[in-house]
Write a protein that holds these residues in place. Structure first.
Motif, PDB file in Angstrom:
ATOM      1  N   LYS A 184     -60.152 -26.567  -8.178  1.00 32.71           N
ATOM      2  CA  LYS A 184     -61.197 -27.571  -8.392  1.00 32.71           C
ATOM      3  C   LYS A 184     -62.559 -27.132  -7.889  1.00 32.71           C
ATOM      4  O   LYS A 184     -63.583 -27.396  -8.516  1.00 32.71           O
ATOM      5  CB  LYS A 184     -60.793 -28.877  -7.704  1.00 32.71           C
ATOM      6  N   TYR A 185     -62.572 -26.436  -6.752  1.00 33.06           N
ATOM      7  CA  TYR A 185     -63.848 -26.148  -6.109  1.00 33.06           C
ATOM      8  C   TYR A 185     -64.258 -24.683  -6.145  1.00 33.06           C
ATOM      9  O   TYR A 185     -65.345 -24.344  -5.676  1.00 33.06           O
ATOM     10  CB  TYR A 185     -63.794 -26.602  -4.647  1.00 33.06           C
ATOM     11  N   SER A 186     -63.437 -23.809  -6.670  1.00 36.83           N
ATOM     12  CA  SER A 186     -63.765 -22.380  -6.621  1.00 36.83           C
ATOM     13  C   SER A 186     -64.566 -21.912  -7.827  1.00 36.83           C
ATOM     14  O   SER A 186     -64.918 -20.753  -7.915  1.00 36.83           O
ATOM     15  CB  SER A 186     -62.477 -21.553  -6.533  1.00 36.83           C
ATOM     16  N   ASN A 187     -64.812 -22.806  -8.779  1.00 34.60           N
ATOM     17  CA  ASN A 187     -65.537 -22.423 -10.002  1.00 34.60           C
ATOM     18  C   ASN A 187     -64.839 -21.270 -10.705  1.00 34.60           C
ATOM     19  O   ASN A 187     -65.455 -20.389 -11.280  1.00 34.60           O
ATOM     20  CB  ASN A 187     -66.977 -22.037  -9.675  1.00 34.60           C
ATOM     21  N   ARG A 188     -63.506 -21.318 -10.642  1.00 33.62           N
ATOM     22  CA  ARG A 188     -62.694 -20.265 -11.246  1.00 33.62           C
ATOM     23  C   ARG A 188     -62.576 -20.517 -12.750  1.00 33.62           C
ATOM     24  O   ARG A 188     -62.196 -21.595 -13.173  1.00 33.62           O
ATOM     25  CB  ARG A 188     -61.320 -20.275 -10.588  1.00 33.62           C
ATOM     26  N   THR A 189     -62.894 -19.525 -13.533  1.00 31.23           N
ATOM     27  CA  THR A 189     -62.800 -19.647 -14.988  1.00 31.23           C
ATOM     28  C   THR A 189     -62.007 -18.469 -15.532  1.00 31.23           C
ATOM     29  O   THR A 189     -62.414 -17.313 -15.374  1.00 31.23           O
ATOM     30  CB  THR A 189     -64.196 -19.661 -15.645  1.00 31.23           C
ATOM     31  N   ALA A 190     -60.879 -18.762 -16.136  1.00 33.06           N
ATOM     32  CA  ALA A 190     -60.056 -17.703 -16.711  1.00 33.06           C
ATOM     33  C   ALA A 190     -60.700 -17.217 -18.004  1.00 33.06           C
ATOM     34  O   ALA A 190     -61.071 -18.022 -18.863  1.00 33.06           O
ATOM     35  CB  ALA A 190     -58.647 -18.203 -16.975  1.00 33.06           C
ATOM     36  N   ILE A 191     -60.840 -15.915 -18.121  1.00 34.29           N
ATOM     37  CA  ILE A 191     -61.480 -15.351 -19.305  1.00 34.29           C
ATOM     38  C   ILE A 191     -60.687 -15.688 -20.562  1.00 34.29           C
ATOM     39  O   ILE A 191     -61.244 -15.794 -21.656  1.00 34.29           O
ATOM     40  CB  ILE A 191     -61.641 -13.817 -19.148  1.00 34.29           C
ATOM     41  N   PHE A 233     -64.758  -4.760  -5.165  1.00 34.89           N
ATOM     42  CA  PHE A 233     -63.417  -5.363  -5.164  1.00 34.89           C
ATOM     43  C   PHE A 233     -62.502  -4.617  -6.136  1.00 34.89           C
ATOM     44  O   PHE A 233     -62.877  -4.340  -7.281  1.00 34.89           O
ATOM     45  CB  PHE A 233     -63.489  -6.832  -5.560  1.00 34.89           C
ATOM     46  N   LYS A 234     -61.300  -4.291  -5.666  1.00 33.05           N
ATOM     47  CA  LYS A 234     -60.308  -3.627  -6.513  1.00 33.05           C
ATOM     48  C   LYS A 234     -59.078  -4.524  -6.627  1.00 33.05           C
ATOM     49  O   LYS A 234     -58.512  -4.944  -5.619  1.00 33.05           O
ATOM     50  CB  LYS A 234     -59.922  -2.267  -5.941  1.00 33.05           C
ATOM     51  N   SER A 235     -58.668  -4.765  -7.843  1.00 37.45           N
ATOM     52  CA  SER A 235     -57.515  -5.630  -8.086  1.00 37.45           C
ATOM     53  C   SER A 235     -56.224  -4.953  -7.648  1.00 37.45           C
ATOM     54  O   SER A 235     -55.988  -3.785  -7.968  1.00 37.45           O
ATOM     55  CB  SER A 235     -57.433  -5.993  -9.575  1.00 37.45           C
ATOM     56  N   SER A 236     -55.388  -5.694  -6.940  1.00 36.97           N
ATOM     57  CA  SER A 236     -54.095  -5.151  -6.521  1.00 36.97           C
ATOM     58  C   SER A 236     -53.127  -5.057  -7.695  1.00 36.97           C
ATOM     59  O   SER A 236     -52.213  -4.235  -7.693  1.00 36.97           O
ATOM     60  CB  SER A 236     -53.487  -6.023  -5.413  1.00 36.97           C
ATOM     61  N   SER A 237     -53.331  -5.892  -8.718  1.00 37.07           N
ATOM     62  CA  SER A 237     -52.435  -5.892  -9.882  1.00 37.07           C
ATOM     63  C   SER A 237     -52.745  -4.760 -10.850  1.00 37.07           C
ATOM     64  O   SER A 237     -51.847  -4.161 -11.433  1.00 37.07           O
ATOM     65  CB  SER A 237     -52.527  -7.228 -10.620  1.00 37.07           C
ATOM     66  N   ASP A 406     -56.636 -12.033  -8.881  1.00 36.77           N
ATOM     67  CA  ASP A 406     -56.578 -11.344  -7.591  1.00 36.77           C
ATOM     68  C   ASP A 406     -57.864 -11.568  -6.802  1.00 36.77           C
ATOM     69  O   ASP A 406     -57.839 -11.781  -5.573  1.00 36.77           O
ATOM     70  CB  ASP A 406     -56.359  -9.847  -7.798  1.00 36.77           C
ATOM     71  N   TYR A 407     -58.983 -11.532  -7.509  1.00 39.45           N
ATOM     72  CA  TYR A 407     -60.287 -11.706  -6.845  1.00 39.45           C
ATOM     73  C   TYR A 407     -60.392 -13.090  -6.218  1.00 39.45           C
ATOM     74  O   TYR A 407     -60.770 -13.234  -5.043  1.00 39.45           O
ATOM     75  CB  TYR A 407     -61.410 -11.486  -7.860  1.00 39.45           C
ATOM     76  N   TYR A 408     -60.040 -14.119  -6.993  1.00 37.31           N
ATOM     77  CA  TYR A 408     -60.146 -15.484  -6.476  1.00 37.31           C
ATOM     78  C   TYR A 408     -59.111 -15.756  -5.385  1.00 37.31           C
ATOM     79  O   TYR A 408     -59.382 -16.506  -4.442  1.00 37.31           O
ATOM     80  CB  TYR A 408     -60.004 -16.495  -7.609  1.00 37.31           C
ATOM     81  N   ASP A 409     -57.946 -15.147  -5.506  1.00 40.80           N
ATOM     82  CA  ASP A 409     -56.923 -15.324  -4.459  1.00 40.80           C
ATOM     83  C   ASP A 409     -57.411 -14.772  -3.131  1.00 40.80           C
ATOM     84  O   ASP A 409     -57.164 -15.355  -2.069  1.00 40.80           O
ATOM     85  CB  ASP A 409     -55.618 -14.627  -4.866  1.00 40.80           C
ATOM     86  N   VAL A 410     -58.111 -13.638  -3.197  1.00 43.52           N
ATOM     87  CA  VAL A 410     -58.652 -13.044  -1.975  1.00 43.52           C
ATOM     88  C   VAL A 410     -59.860 -13.833  -1.479  1.00 43.52           C
ATOM     89  O   VAL A 410     -59.993 -14.133  -0.288  1.00 43.52           O
ATOM     90  CB  VAL A 410     -59.045 -11.574  -2.212  1.00 43.52           C
ATOM     91  N   LYS A 411     -60.729 -14.201  -2.396  1.00 39.15           N
ATOM     92  CA  LYS A 411     -61.970 -14.880  -2.026  1.00 39.15           C
ATOM     93  C   LYS A 411     -61.714 -16.229  -1.371  1.00 39.15           C
ATOM     94  O   LYS A 411     -62.397 -16.614  -0.417  1.00 39.15           O
ATOM     95  CB  LYS A 411     -62.847 -15.057  -3.272  1.00 39.15           C
TER      96      LYS A 411
END
Length: 464
Positions: A184-191, A233-237, A406-411
């Protein structure tokens, strides 16, 4: 011996005085009675301890609960606010929607009722001791002090869970709340929600090229935004940075797409030339309309600019904020008009170029001298390229989504932190209850011993 009383009275024996003294309380005698009856007192104490143990265990089994301490660290919590500025409420952590999501996540939604879990779950703020001291000191001075806690203890009674594990349910509730907060609050938008996977069979070959380039532009814009936020930032996946992904897309854009487009344009490849021409003609009409609108807007804005007088040699008096603000407002208005005029002119030129492009395409399609068999062969090659590009495009969309996750999970990993794991405890304090039971047993035993002694002495006196 005899003692004389006034006014012709009679003599009282000293034995009567002794009897009177016997009715007075003798502490030493009481202590001796208690010592003599210590075994009876011990029996009463033991009985009360047993009773308190059984009662505590019985009540404890009913009130047994699991608890967890969490820390909320998102921006605004120190002011009692959510990241969007709305008022934070700890009750949201255990709202029915959160509980429903939690039960669904652990596949217990069909076995456990949300309302039952809601009735047995609670959230309690944790206030550090030093904060309590600060609040007291401020109030003593007559000052208000507001403290917004960010640590909470969440508890769930075992009695409300008929199926499954109460620890699992409590852990799932915290996870569900964390997911909602981050979403809700992370402004996360899936491409994947922005760039939809396209069914290329519905479009003609030239249109497929344009659609793919549009998708590529959206993905690049998204990646550039993430590069500016987290360049290293480097993705772990995926093992890639956002810059790595962006560079890899260059191959698809500058090699694969250009190669396919050269075949389409060079051999006038189309599924249906007539439909494609009709589509181009429609685009020309819409572009001509947009071009006229932009030109009209540019003309009007230019007229406004020509009639507008910019403030020159403005006298700014020291301390006169009104005059300075007025001057700044006029400059800002003039700059806005200039920008509108420029933007309208650019749009008009872009539409003119699009019209010219589609007109040339129509002429090329009608005047094409490419042999049918050659065009057919080129079309087969284009089909193969389309499948390859489609596969690569979908693959890169998946890679971007994984890297973004991965980025949002870390952030936002520190938004909600589980300070302590789920632990089982009870509202019943067994040690305290045993102590109170022992004290009650001693008191009752002492009372019984003293009462029994008094009763026996009273009977002796009556028999004398």
């Amino acid at each position: 011996m005899w003692k004389i009383l006034f006014f012709g009275g009679y003599y009282m024996k000293e034995e009567n005085l002794k009897k009177q003294n016997d009715d007075e309380i003798d502490i030493i005698e009481i202590l001796q009675i208690l010592v003599d009856g210590k075994k009876i007192i011990a029996v009463f104490a033991a009985l009360c301890i047993l009773i308190s143990c059984f009662a505590s265990l019985a009540i404890g089994s009913m009130n047994k609960k699991v608890s967890m301490i969490i820390s909320i660290n998102f921006t605004g919590i120190e002011k009692g606010l959510n990241p969007d500025g709305s008022k934070f409420s700890a009750i949201d952590i255990i709202s029915p929607d959160i509980i429903a999501n939690a039960l669904q996540n652990i596949s217990l939604s069909d076995k456990i009722d949300v309302s039952k879990v809601r009735s047995g779950v609670s959230v309690k703020p944790i206030v550090p001791t030093n904060i309590v001291d600060i609040v007291k000191a401020q109030r003593e001075r007559g000052n208000d002090y507001i403290y917004n806690p960010n640590q909470f203890e969440i508890s769930l009674k075992n009695s409300v869970i008929k199926e499954g594990n109460s620890s699992q349910v409590l852990d799932a509730i915290v996870d569900a709340y964390t997911a909602v907060v981050n979403e809700k609050y992370s402004n996360r938008t899936a491409i994947g929600n922005i760039v939809k996977k396209v069914n290329y069979d519905e479009y003609d070959y030239p249109e497929i090229t344009m659609i793919t380039r549009d998708q590529m532009s959206i993905i690049r814009s998204y990646l550039n935004e993430k590069i500016s936020e987290a360049p290293y930032f480097k993705s772990s996946s995926t093992g890639m940075t956002f810059q790595d992904i962006n560079k890899s897309l260059d191959v698809l854009d500058k090699v694969d797409l250009n190669r396919m487009n050269s075949l389409i344009m060079g051999y006038n490849v189309s599924k249906d030339i007539n439909k494609l021409v009709t589509s181009y003609q429609y685009r020309i009409k819409t572009d001509e309309l947009e071009k006229r609108k932009s030109e009209a807007e540019q003309k009007v804005v230019k007229e406004m600019l020509n009639s507008y007088k910019r403030p020159n040699n403005t006298l700014l008096i020291s301390g006169s904020e009104t005059q300075m603000q007025t001057s700044d407002d006029k400059e800002s208005y003039y700059d806005t008009l200039m920008q509108r005029a420029t933007d309208a002119g650019v749009r008009a030129v872009d539409k003119a170029n699009d019209i010219l492009y589609y007109t040339d395409e129509i002429n090329a399609l009608w005047q094409s001298k490419v042999p049918a068999d050659t065009r057919k062969k080129a079309e087969e090659d284009v089909k193969v390229m389309i499948k390859s590009i489609q596969t690569k495009m979908n693959n890169w969309i998946d890679i971007v989504e994984k890297a973004s996750k991965d980025y949002y999970d870390v952030k936002y990993a520190r938004n909600i932190v589980k300070i302590s794991p789920v632990s089982a405890d009870s509202d019943v304090n067994l040690k305290k209850n045993i102590t109170m039971g022992a004290m009650a047993g001693v008191f009752i035993g002492a009372f019984y011993v003293l009462f029994k002694k008094y009763w026996m002495e009273s009977k002796k006196r009556l028999n004398m």
